[in-house]
Design a protein around this motif. Structure first.
Motif, PDB file in Angstrom:
ATOM      1  N   PHE A 258      16.222  -4.768 -19.624  1.00  0.00           N
ATOM      2  CA  PHE A 258      14.964  -4.675 -18.875  1.00  0.00           C
ATOM      3  C   PHE A 258      14.899  -5.600 -17.660  1.00  0.00           C
ATOM      4  O   PHE A 258      14.301  -5.258 -16.663  1.00  0.00           O
ATOM      5  N   HIS A 259      15.435  -6.779 -17.800  1.00  0.00           N
ATOM      6  CA  HIS A 259      15.219  -7.760 -16.737  1.00  0.00           C
ATOM      7  C   HIS A 259      16.529  -8.335 -16.218  1.00  0.00           C
ATOM      8  O   HIS A 259      16.743  -9.543 -16.280  1.00  0.00           O
TER       9      HIS A 259
ATOM     10  N   GLU B 115      17.206  -8.910 -13.410  1.00  0.00           N
ATOM     11  CA  GLU B 115      16.940  -9.803 -12.286  1.00  0.00           C
ATOM     12  C   GLU B 115      16.871 -11.263 -12.715  1.00  0.00           C
ATOM     13  O   GLU B 115      16.921 -12.158 -11.878  1.00  0.00           O
ATOM     14  N   LEU B 116      16.744 -11.487 -14.038  1.00  0.00           N
ATOM     15  CA  LEU B 116      16.696 -12.867 -14.518  1.00  0.00           C
ATOM     16  C   LEU B 116      18.054 -13.550 -14.449  1.00  0.00           C
ATOM     17  O   LEU B 116      18.142 -14.763 -14.442  1.00  0.00           O
ATOM     18  N   ILE B 117      19.107 -12.740 -14.445  1.00  0.00           N
ATOM     19  CA  ILE B 117      20.445 -13.334 -14.416  1.00  0.00           C
ATOM     20  C   ILE B 117      20.731 -13.797 -12.990  1.00  0.00           C
ATOM     21  O   ILE B 117      20.576 -13.036 -12.056  1.00  0.00           O
TER      22      ILE B 117
ATOM     23  N   LEU C 205      10.266  -3.129 -25.697  1.00  0.00           N
ATOM     24  CA  LEU C 205       9.196  -3.602 -24.809  1.00  0.00           C
ATOM     25  C   LEU C 205       9.608  -4.747 -23.894  1.00  0.00           C
ATOM     26  O   LEU C 205       8.774  -5.331 -23.226  1.00  0.00           O
ATOM     27  N   GLY C 206      10.863  -5.085 -23.908  1.00  0.00           N
ATOM     28  CA  GLY C 206      11.316  -6.127 -22.998  1.00  0.00           C
ATOM     29  C   GLY C 206      10.768  -7.495 -23.344  1.00  0.00           C
ATOM     30  O   GLY C 206      10.489  -7.791 -24.508  1.00  0.00           O
ATOM     31  N   LEU C 207      10.613  -8.306 -22.310  1.00  0.00           N
ATOM     32  CA  LEU C 207      10.157  -9.683 -22.536  1.00  0.00           C
ATOM     33  C   LEU C 207       8.800  -9.728 -23.224  1.00  0.00           C
ATOM     34  O   LEU C 207       8.539 -10.603 -24.041  1.00  0.00           O
ATOM     35  N   LEU C 208       7.956  -8.761 -22.894  1.00  0.00           N
ATOM     36  CA  LEU C 208       6.644  -8.727 -23.551  1.00  0.00           C
ATOM     37  C   LEU C 208       6.826  -8.561 -25.049  1.00  0.00           C
ATOM     38  O   LEU C 208       6.193  -9.255 -25.848  1.00  0.00           O
TER      39      LEU C 208
ATOM     40  N   ALA D  34       8.067 -11.759 -26.548  1.00  0.00           N
ATOM     41  CA  ALA D  34       6.988 -12.746 -26.644  1.00  0.00           C
ATOM     42  C   ALA D  34       6.015 -12.365 -27.757  1.00  0.00           C
ATOM     43  O   ALA D  34       5.604 -13.225 -28.548  1.00  0.00           O
ATOM     44  N   LEU D  35       5.684 -11.078 -27.836  1.00  0.00           N
ATOM     45  CA  LEU D  35       4.761 -10.640 -28.888  1.00  0.00           C
ATOM     46  C   LEU D  35       5.365 -10.888 -30.264  1.00  0.00           C
ATOM     47  O   LEU D  35       4.692 -11.387 -31.166  1.00  0.00           O
TER      48      LEU D  35
ATOM     49  N   LEU E 276       7.641 -13.040 -31.149  1.00  0.00           N
ATOM     50  CA  LEU E 276       7.650 -14.474 -31.447  1.00  0.00           C
ATOM     51  C   LEU E 276       6.261 -14.949 -31.834  1.00  0.00           C
ATOM     52  O   LEU E 276       6.100 -15.756 -32.745  1.00  0.00           O
ATOM     53  N   MET E 277       5.258 -14.405 -31.133  1.00  0.00           N
ATOM     54  CA  MET E 277       3.896 -14.837 -31.428  1.00  0.00           C
ATOM     55  C   MET E 277       3.472 -14.390 -32.822  1.00  0.00           C
ATOM     56  O   MET E 277       2.804 -15.134 -33.538  1.00  0.00           O
TER      57      MET E 277
ATOM     58  N   VAL F 121       5.165 -16.794 -35.157  1.00  0.00           N
ATOM     59  CA  VAL F 121       4.575 -18.133 -35.100  1.00  0.00           C
ATOM     60  C   VAL F 121       3.158 -18.128 -35.691  1.00  0.00           C
ATOM     61  O   VAL F 121       2.804 -19.009 -36.476  1.00  0.00           O
TER      62      VAL F 121
END
Lengths: 364, 503
Positions: free
Chosen positions: B305-306, B308-310, B417-420, B423-424, B426-427, B430
């Motif tokens: 997905f991303h 561009e982060l690299i 869903l990619g980074l979202l 993050a979801l 992980l949340m 947690v």
């Protein structure tokens, strides 16, 4: 109400701070700057002070009626009919606020992180994430805020890297150009109306152990969160200046694209900032959801939090989809937030005054 | 029971007549009174029965006047035996026989003597396989409960150390002991533990793991809410901090409550080594934990997905070898993760002699061939390898398992869903961890609720002289761990002879 768990007033302060750092952080610099221009900093300070009145009123009310949430206070002081009317209004407004907040969030996400994902999916996921948290334990709610707070402050650290791009003439003159007093105050109100969800503490009051230091710690928490917001506004204004800010939809997102980490470990910092910002949005939304779920439960005097939060998922989802585009969202937000600010400042103060008038003293 | 020997014997015979290990030995007490000893020969020490029970009873010359209370006379004068009890109730007699005790019946007396002659087979004390240390005691618990208690008593020779016994399991009648130090552990915690143990209604408890699932606050949670250990030093260390340990007959692992997430990257060795080094190692363990949880999902989301982060410099390295791969990266990663799990499971079940060969074939040969065949990209193999190794660096086996399992959830979320999604995911994890309580203690203490004092023994282990208090989150009765210490050293080197002698 009998309960076994409790939170400390320091945790309450943390809840205030992490609740007010949220979606609005992304757009606030533009909101304020487009209204008052270079006077944004001063207007933000005044706006924060206006919100601060509300924090003060809520904590003072809490100190007086330490065994009642705002829902209970409304019933106690205003009588059953008027009180419940107020309660319904609070819940309804919070539902609208949360819906709009989650909508803004997914719009930012669509423009920054996931251009191909439909906004409906991110809206639904975010609401479901909030609903997955159990609302039986108030302490869990406090722990969640405590845990995420350091992550919310990470972007603030990154913004230091943007200092080199700041221009002092973007920030001056501090009183703005030919600004009428009315414009200035409306800008300040704009600021204060976007950070209203510290209101959640009014539902936590019966659970706070050290009631005496509540006002003091409430001020501290608000100070921490307010400082973070002010800092972001200053950096955004300093980097972009008013003219540019007015053009950018999501100034903070653009700000994070400006930042470069020395050493090229990551090519784009904005993804990292977006992730920490997702945490920030989550804690903010959670506070709204907490008010909705626990408030509704208290109005109807039940303990079926899971049931209520399940019902609320589709309702908030629908509310979030009401605005047709980004501009409409902002219009809605501003209109509703103004009512909310007025309500959240006037209601607690009104309750204190009427309470004194009616000589009803809370059960100590 | 009746006073007639034959009736009693017949009753027992009815119950046990099918069992090959049932033994009945009759003899005459005082040369004229019929008596019998009954036991299950598989459980008892026959030597003891021969020499210390039957021999003295048969040999003893009848006293001139027969004593009034024969059983008391036997206990007081004849039996060379320390664990003797009078029993009356027939059902007690039966249950003590099946527990490996011997029962002596005497004709004309409506009571019997119960002798604890049980011997249990036990293995020798070895170092626990799953919790190895470089520096520290090497002994580990075994299945035999009293040996385990002895291992604890050996380290805690104080009268305040309590070992309270109870029983669990309707059919296995497993002995349970609750161990705590009376003036440290919070009495409420001890009571709560005993209450929860008493509430267990199950037919059998074959290992502490059975009971663990009943003792947890939230049995639905994948996270371990009690610590299990086979190391006596770990148990003693936790008892000294005010926790409570539970041990079961037949199980080499003790359970310790309450547990916090913090303890899952701590080992006993951390306290033996220098504090800087232990803190350093703990940081690596945390990293390993994060690696095992998020590394593969982060890779999936960044590649698919991303990109561009690299950073530009690494794009070629990251994407080389990917062009010939037929699958999307999420399938590639899931496939390799699954293969790794199968390999891990296989190497546990394999006989040790074959295990080495399996891991060589599995990892080196298959992995290398898969890369060369263009089936998976080399960088994926590296990522999966890292995350698997990371999971092995987590000291607690069951905590490592939990994180390994949650990894799959994160990979799927990150892949869709990619980074979202990441993050979801992980949340969700947690938030769940934040909602957990172990015996009322918040699981994520000292991070949330933030607890500055307990932070001294979390990621960084402060030197011992700084750890003055016991962890406050478990509310020990006696808070202080360290006494007043005078740091008064004599610098021997610079003294002349007279001064040395004076000292």
């Amino acid at each position: 109400m009998k309960h076994t768990d409790s939170i400390s007033s320091i945790q309450m302060a943390i809840i205030i701070a992490s609740s007010i750092i949220g979606v609005s952080l992304m757009v606030l610099p533009r909101f304020v700057a487009s209204k008052v221009g270079e006077a944004a900093i001063l207007a933000s300070v005044v706006g924060l002070l206006i919100s601060f009145l509300s924090v003060l009123a809520i904590t003072l009310l809490g100190r007086k009626y330490r065994n009642y949430t705002i829902i209970g206070c409304n019933r106690l002081i205003l009588g059953k009919f008027v009180g419940n009317l107020m309660n319904y209004m609070i819940i309804l407004l919070t539902i609208f606020l949360m819906g709009l907040e989650v909508r803004q969030f997914s719009e930012v996400l669509a423009s920054g992180l996931l251009p191909n994902t439909p906004i409906e999916i991110s809206i639904a996921l975010m609401i479901i994430l909030c609903a997955l948290v159990g609302f039986h334990n108030v302490s869990t709610f406090a722990y969640i805020h405590t845990f995420y707070l350091p992550f919310l402050l990470i972007p603030m650290v990154f913004f230091i890297l943007a200092f080199e791009d700041m221009e002092s003439y973007h920030l001056l003159p501090i009183f703005g150009h030919d600004l009428s007093f009315f414009e200035f105050i409306s800008g300040a109100f704009e600021m204060s109306s976007t950070i209203t969800n510290f209101f959640v503490i009014s539902l936590l009051i019966p659970y706070i152990k050290d009631n005496e230091s509540m006002v003091k710690n409430g001020i501290r928490g608000f100070f921490l969160g307010g400082l973070a917001i002010l800092y972001t506004i200053i950096v955004a204004l300093g980097v972009f200046g008013v003219k540019e800010l007015e053009q950018i939809h999501w100034p903070v997102l653009s700000l994070s694209r400006v930042i470069e980490i020395p050493g090229e470990v990551l090519s784009r910092v904005d993804a990292i900032i977006l992730i920490t910002w997702i945490f920030a949005v989550f804690t903010t939304l959670l506070s709204y959801f907490f008010v909705i779920v626990r408030g509704t439960a208290e109005i109807f005097r039940t303990n079926r939090f899971a049931f209520i939060s399940t019902i609320m998922i589709p309702i908030i989802f629908v509310v979030a989809l009401i605005p047709n585009n980004v501009y409409e969202i902002f219009e809605y937000v501003i209109t509703i937030a103004k009512i909310v600010t007025a309500l959240f400042i006037l209601l607690p103060f009104g309750l204190i005054v009427i309470g004194r008038f009616r000589k009803k003293v809370g059960v100590q | 029971m009746t006073g007639i020997l034959d009736d009693n014997v017949r009753l027992l015979k009815e119950i046990f007549h099918k069992d090959m290990d049932y033994s009945l030995r009759t003899f005459e007490l005082f040369q004229h009174r019929h008596a019998a000893i009954v036991y299950l020969n598989s459980l008892v020490d026959q030597e003891v029965i021969n020499h210390d029970v039957i021999k003295p009873l048969q040999h003893y010359e009848a006293p001139e006047k027969e004593p009034l209370d024969i059983l008391k006379f036997l206990i007081d004068n004849i039996l060379y035996f320390n664990d003797v009890k009078k029993v009356k109730d027939f059902s007690t007699i039966i249950s003590s026989i099946v527990q490996g005790k011997a029962v002596v019946f005497i004709d004309g007396i409506a009571e019997a003597l119960e002798l604890d002659v049980v011997t249990k087979e036990k293995r020798s004390i070895e170092e626990p396989e799953t919790e190895r240390v470089v520096r520290g005691a090497r002994d580990g618990f075994i299945e035999h409960l009293s040996t385990n208690i002895a291992l604890l008593r050996y380290r805690l020779p104080i009268p305040e150390f309590r070992v309270e016994e109870s029983e669990v399991g309707a059919r296995t009648k497993t002995k349970v002991v609750v161990c705590y130090i009376e003036d440290i552990a919070n009495p409420t915690l001890v009571e709560e533990m005993k209450k929860r143990i008493d509430a267990i209604e199950i037919d059998g408890v074959l290992d502490s793991g059975y009971a663990e699932q009943f003792l947890e606050d939230n049995p639905l949670s994948p996270f371990p809410l009690l610590i299990n250990t086979e190391r006596p030093t770990k148990v003693v260390g936790n008892l000294l901090e005010g926790r409570v340990a539970v041990m079961f007959e037949g199980s080499p692992s003790a359970l310790i409550a309450p547990a916090t997430f913090n303890q899952f990257y701590h080992t006993t060795e951390d306290y033996n080594e220098h504090w800087v080094i232990s803190s350093f190692v703990r940081v690596f363990r945390i990293l390993a934990l994060l690696f095992s949880l998020t590394f593969s999902s982060l890779y999936v989301t960044v590649i698919s997905f991303h990109p561009e982060l690299i950073p530009a410099k690494y794009v070629v390295a990251a994407s080389s070898g990917r062009h010939s791969i037929p699958f999307p990266v999420i399938f590639e990663v899931l496939l390799l993760e699954l293969a790794m799990e199968v390999l891990r499971e296989a190497s546990i079940r394999m006989p040790q002699q074959v295990g080495g060969a399996l891991s060589i074939v599995g990892v080196l040969v298959v992995g290398q061939a898969a890369v060369q065949a263009g089936f998976v990209s080399p960088i994926t193999v590296v990522i999966i390898g890292m995350s698997t190794i990371g999971s092995f660096a987590i000291p607690l086996y069951n905590a490592a398992n939990t994180f390994r399992m949650l990894r799959f959830l994160l990979i799927i979320l990150a892949g869709t869903l990619g980074l979202l999604g990441l993050a979801l995911g992980l949340m969700v994890v947690v938030n769940h961890m934040l909602s957990l309580r172990s015996f009322g203690v918040p699981y994520m203490d000292p991070y949330a609720p933030f607890n500055m004092k307990a932070m001294k023994d979390s990621i960084i282990r402060f030197p011992f002289y700084k750890l003055k208090k016991r962890p406050s989150n478990i509310h020990p009765q006696d808070q202080t761990r360290l006494g007043e210490m005078e740091k008064h050293y004599t610098n021997y080197n610079f003294l002349d002879k007279e001064e040395r002698e004076k000292i």
